[in-house]
Design an enzyme around this catalytic site. Structure first.
Site, PDB file in Angstrom:
ATOM      1  N   TYR A  66       0.830  -1.194   0.000  1.00 29.41           N
ATOM      2  CA  TYR A  66       0.000   0.000   0.000  1.00 29.41           C
ATOM      3  C   TYR A  66       0.873   1.255   0.000  1.00 29.41           C
ATOM      4  CZ  TYR A  66      -3.434  -3.442   1.671  1.00 29.41           C
ATOM      5  OH  TYR A  66      -4.229  -4.552   1.823  1.00 29.41           O
ATOM      6  N   HIS A  90       0.440 -12.313   1.537  1.00 26.67           N
ATOM      7  CA  HIS A  90      -0.367 -11.367   0.781  1.00 26.67           C
ATOM      8  C   HIS A  90      -0.467 -11.769  -0.699  1.00 26.67           C
ATOM      9  CE1 HIS A  90      -1.276  -6.796   0.024  1.00 26.67           C
ATOM     10  NE2 HIS A  90      -2.342  -7.567  -0.092  1.00 26.67           N
TER      11      HIS A  90
END
Length: 322
Positions: A54, A138
């Site tokens: 992010y 992830h």
């Protein structure tokens, strides 16, 4: 607060997804990011999720800075491994990955044991923490062999060493998460966008398997990237323009919500939270107003008549809890 699986880690029923404060799609200032986290805290949110992906680490830096104002023991922080950040002099921005930040680094897929540890060490430095409570693998979609053979055992070892309290995987699909639940000893899985008012894909196998195995589920993407927060022709569904059929369903749900004196946002959050497998619902917010609204909508009571109408009209399967 709810406990994740068989771990000692506890999370608030509503969680904070920190992608939004890392310039997702467009830039926001440091003060706005800080105020967003603080507003979420004032409204009872104690679980905060981030990732190196992010904003090329910006999410972790901003979240860590904002959380320093609160007792560490009172909050739960999760981050993710699988994408290492390496310095890059390519220039330009990161909008190709969805973030309005300079492309100072590049992402390197790495689910090796060494990569997991290196990624976590870098995350701790950006967060300014000596530990995180939860670590997820992830998006290992295209890296299943390495994730199961090397990445997962590395997380299991970190948990055994007491470096992290709970481990799991986070993905935008349900199938591989079901495999993690059935074949490993994860405490939690983070399923984004696959258990919502518009998509109950996780209900077929993942959620029942989680209940059977005592694994917690954190649901992300409750609004399917925006459509369920504000249904309109320009709204996004899974980060692209909503297909006509999906938009029509969302608009019909929105009309039903208005008839019953509630909002589609409240219904979307309540639906995700109702399943017995679900420990927390993550919402991605980028402003204090959005954080406040999500907290208020999460606390709102959705009339039973609304759910009956959705089932009677085929907008929601009859067997789904709410």
């Amino acid at each position: 607060m709810r406990t994740l699986g068989r771990s000692d880690v506890r999370v608030s029923p509503l969680g904070f997804g920190a992608a939004g404060i890392s310039n997702l799609f467009s830039a926001i200032g440091e003060e706005q990011a800080y105020d967003t986290v603080h507003t979420a805290w004032r409204h009872g949110i104690r679980y905060f999720d981030t990732a190196p992906h992010y904003g090329l680490g910006l999410s972790e830096r901003r979240l860590g800075a904002a959380l320093r104002d609160f007792p560490r023991a009172d909050c739960t922080v999760s981050t993710k491994v699988g994408r290492r950040l390496e310095p890059s002099d390519a220039g330009g921005d990161d909008l190709g990955h969805g973030f309005a930040v300079p492309a100072t680094h590049r992402r390197v897929w790495d689910f090796s044991a060494d990569g997991v540890r290196r990624s976590l060490e870098a995350s701790l430095e950006r967060l300014g923490l000596d530990r995180v409570d939860v670590v997820y693998l992830h998006d290992p979609d295209d890296h299943a062999e390495q994730a199961f053979r090397e990445g997962y055992p590395a997380l299991e070892k970190l948990r055994a060493e007491g470096v992290v309290g709970a481990i799991g995987a986070g993905m935008n699909q349900a199938e591989m998460l079901t495999r993690f639940v059935r074949e490993t000893d994860v405490d939690v899985v983070l399923c984004a966008g696959r258990y919502t008012l518009l998509d109950q894909g996780a209900a077929a196998e993942l959620l029942p398997a989680a209940v059977e195995r005592g694994v917690s589920v954190v649901v992300g993407g409750a609004f399917n990237s925006g459509l369920l927060a504000d249904p309109k022709p320009t709204a996004t569904y899974d980060y692209t323009r909503a297909p006509a059929e999906v938009l029509d369903r969302a608009l019909r749900m929105n009309e039903a919500a208005a008839r019953h004196g509630t909002t589609l946002r409240a219904a979307a959050l309540a639906f995700c939270a109702a399943h017995p497998a679900v420990a927390s619902v993550l919402v991605g917010v980028r402003s204090a107003d959005e954080a406040r609204d999500c907290a208020e909508q999460f606390e709102a009571q959705v009339p039973a008549a609304f759910w009956r109408e959705l089932r009677d009209t085929g907008l929601l399967p009859a067997e789904e809890p709410s």
